[in-house]
Scaffold this motif. Structure first.
Motif, short mmCIF file in Angstrom:
data_model
loop_
_atom_site.label_atom_id
_atom_site.label_comp_id
_atom_site.label_asym_id
_atom_site.label_seq_id
_atom_site.Cartn_x
_atom_site.Cartn_y
_atom_site.Cartn_z
N GLY A 72 0.83 -1.27 -0.08
CA GLY A 72 0.11 -0.10 -0.02
C GLY A 72 0.70 1.46 0.19
N PHE A 73 0.22 2.34 -0.37
CA PHE A 73 0.84 3.73 -0.30
C PHE A 73 1.57 3.89 0.83
CE2 PHE A 73 1.14 8.20 0.18
CZ PHE A 73 1.40 8.78 -1.11
N TRP A 74 1.21 3.74 2.26
CA TRP A 74 1.92 4.10 3.21
C TRP A 74 2.82 2.98 3.52
CZ3 TRP A 74 2.07 8.85 4.52
CH2 TRP A 74 0.83 9.84 4.25
N THR A 75 2.77 1.78 3.42
CA THR A 75 3.78 0.92 3.32
C THR A 75 5.09 1.27 2.89
OG1 THR A 75 2.13 -0.89 3.90
CG2 THR A 75 4.32 -1.68 3.32
N TRP A 76 4.82 1.68 1.30
CA TRP A 76 5.91 1.85 0.63
C TRP A 76 6.73 3.28 1.19
CZ3 TRP A 76 8.36 -1.15 -2.05
CH2 TRP A 76 7.45 -1.97 -2.92
N LYS A 77 5.99 4.18 1.93
CA LYS A 77 6.37 5.28 2.48
C LYS A 77 7.36 4.83 3.47
CE LYS A 77 4.86 9.45 0.83
NZ LYS A 77 5.99 10.50 0.32
N ASN A 78 6.76 3.93 4.47
CA ASN A 78 7.53 3.49 5.64
C ASN A 78 9.02 2.83 5.05
OD1 ASN A 78 5.83 4.41 7.44
ND2 ASN A 78 4.70 2.60 7.39
N LEU A 79 9.04 2.34 3.99
CA LEU A 79 10.24 1.52 3.24
C LEU A 79 10.93 2.62 2.67
CD1 LEU A 79 8.29 -1.69 1.94
CD2 LEU A 79 10.08 -1.53 3.80
N GLY A 80 10.50 4.16 2.83
CA GLY A 80 11.55 4.81 2.24
C GLY A 80 11.37 4.89 0.45
N ARG A 81 10.25 4.50 0.00
CA ARG A 81 10.23 4.60 -1.25
C ARG A 81 8.60 5.36 -1.43
NH1 ARG A 81 13.22 1.77 -4.57
NH2 ARG A 81 11.77 1.72 -6.26
N SER A 82 8.48 6.05 -2.70
CA SER A 82 7.32 7.04 -3.01
C SER A 82 6.56 6.25 -4.13
CB SER A 82 7.66 8.57 -3.01
OG SER A 82 8.16 8.89 -1.93
N VAL A 83 5.27 6.19 -4.16
CA VAL A 83 4.49 5.83 -5.28
C VAL A 83 4.69 7.18 -6.37
CG1 VAL A 83 2.32 5.38 -6.28
CG2 VAL A 83 2.82 4.39 -3.92
N ASN A 84 4.93 6.84 -7.52
CA ASN A 84 5.19 7.65 -8.74
C ASN A 84 3.58 8.31 -8.95
OD1 ASN A 84 7.70 6.77 -9.10
ND2 ASN A 84 7.07 5.16 -10.70
N ALA A 85 4.01 9.75 -9.17
CA ALA A 85 2.78 10.51 -9.51
C ALA A 85 2.02 9.85 -10.69
CB ALA A 85 3.29 11.78 -9.81
N GLY A 86 0.55 9.85 -10.73
CA GLY A 86 -0.08 9.33 -11.52
C GLY A 86 -0.12 7.92 -11.64
N ALA A 87 0.37 6.93 -11.02
CA ALA A 87 0.31 5.51 -10.76
C ALA A 87 -0.82 5.06 -10.43
CB ALA A 87 1.45 4.95 -10.04
N LYS A 88 -1.41 4.18 -11.33
CA LYS A 88 -2.62 3.62 -11.04
C LYS A 88 -2.49 2.36 -10.25
CE LYS A 88 -6.49 1.44 -13.70
NZ LYS A 88 -7.03 0.76 -15.12
N GLY A 89 -3.27 2.50 -9.15
CA GLY A 89 -3.32 1.66 -8.17
C GLY A 89 -4.03 0.15 -8.43
N ILE A 90 -3.42 -1.05 -7.93
CA ILE A 90 -3.98 -2.46 -8.38
C ILE A 90 -5.18 -2.66 -7.20
CG2 ILE A 90 -3.62 -4.80 -8.30
CD1 ILE A 90 -0.52 -3.96 -8.80
N ARG A 91 -6.36 -2.58 -7.84
CA ARG A 91 -7.27 -2.85 -6.67
C ARG A 91 -7.39 -4.29 -5.96
NH1 ARG A 91 -12.15 -5.07 -6.15
NH2 ARG A 91 -11.97 -5.89 -8.39
N ILE A 92 -7.65 -4.34 -4.71
CA ILE A 92 -7.83 -5.49 -4.26
C ILE A 92 -8.72 -5.54 -3.14
CG2 ILE A 92 -5.43 -6.48 -4.58
CD1 ILE A 92 -4.87 -5.75 -1.23
N LEU A 93 -9.27 -6.59 -2.42
CA LEU A 93 -10.39 -6.51 -1.31
C LEU A 93 -9.57 -6.76 -0.10
CD1 LEU A 93 -13.08 -8.79 -2.94
CD2 LEU A 93 -13.10 -6.19 -3.08
#
Length: 301
Positions: A72-93
């Motif tokens: 998820g977005f914040w998990t990547w943040k905690n790992l020191g990485r940022s989601v690229n602007a405009g990246a389309k998320g993968i929908r899960i349940l």
């Protein structure tokens, strides 16, 4: 210098069986030394990733077949990485968990279990593949290096003679190899050394764990045994393995005492594979006095 290394210096292994024994001792020493820094960093990073259900794995594969590591977005943040602007998320349940209070008479029987967590539904959420992020590199387990030479072809010929098919399939990612009882799938794009090590690992599964032993062993035992064979064979032909095999075994919670219990079957399997890697008699007749086996023993020393 490790005790095993010192033993090699004082008395060079002169037979294939001695070489196998020395390399198994070396692997046991690595396991007894505990988790390496590479493994610790790897486990720390991986512990922050979610475990996904089979249904969500299928959803990820459908929406982005090339995905290898998602979070998820914040998990990547905690790992020191940022989601690229405009990246389309993968929908899960994602599960929605609620709390159900027990009836008073039930709660009185066990006051520590007055409430229980229950699944009340699902909600849409989005994850992103590592390819959609940027930032610090994630830690990786150490890789196997070196040149296996003709040993890949010899091992492939041996497996073919045993009725075991080898296929290259990018869809098994992030796994490097998979064993399917009579068929081995290898992830393309690996270095020759990694491919050889993976092939030995999966060959060991085919040889040791597709019989009645499978029901008599746990996954931890099976992975420990297969990787121990890969380590021994890799060292015997001169590959540089570092702590890669010890890291892998620790990743499955294997240890030195567990490996010690499997020594006989590991030695037997490694011996069969190494025998299959020996050059044909006609090839050996034309080789110089210093044979490949001699070179391997010298390399191990």
């Amino acid at each position: 210098m490790s005790n095993a290394a010192a033993n090699i210096d004082s008395k060079k292994p002169t037979t294939k069986q001695e070489l196998i024994t020395v390399n198994i001792k070396l692997l046991i020493e690595q396991l007894e030394a505990g988790h390496s820094e590479a493994l610790t960093n790897y486990l720390t990073a991986m512990s922050r990733f979610h475990n996904y259900s089979f249904g969500n794995v299928l959803e990820i594969a459908r929406q982005m077949p090339t995905a290898t590591r998602v979070a998820g977005f914040w998990t990547w943040k905690n790992l020191g990485r940022s989601v690229n602007a405009g990246a389309k998320g993968i929908r899960i349940l994602a599960p929605i968990v609620g709390v159900r209070r027990k009836k008073d008479e039930e709660a009185q029987k066990d006051i520590t279990k007055q409430n229980e967590r229950v699944l009340v539904g699902f909600r849409n959420t989005y994850v992103f593949d590592i390819s959609q992020t940027n930032g610090v590199d994630l830690p990786e387990l150490r890789e196997v290096s070196g040149d296996p030479g003709e040993n890949i072809d010899r091992l492939a010929a041996f497996l073919e003679a045993q009725g075991i098919q080898i296929v290259y399939n990018p869809k098994i990612a992030p796994a490097l190899g998979m064993s399917y009882s009579g068929r081995i799938a290898i992830l393309p794009g690996q270095t020759k050394a990694e491919e050889f090590s993976t092939l030995v690992h999966e060959a060991a599964h085919e040889m040791m764990h597709k019989t009645e032993r499978r029901t008599a062993t746990t996954k931890t035992v099976r992975e420990t045994e297969a990787e121990a064979v890969a380590f021994v064979v890799g060292k015997a032909i001169g590959l540089v393995t570092g702590s890669a095999s010890a890291d892998y075994i620790n990743l499955y919670h294997g240890n030195a005492s567990l490996l010690a219990e499997s020594l006989e079957v590991v030695q037997q399997t490694a011996n069969v594979i190494l025998a299959a890697l020996e050059p044909p008699v006609e090839d050996r007749a034309t080789e110089p006095q210093t044979t490949e086996a001699d070179a391997q023993l010298a390399e191990a020393a």
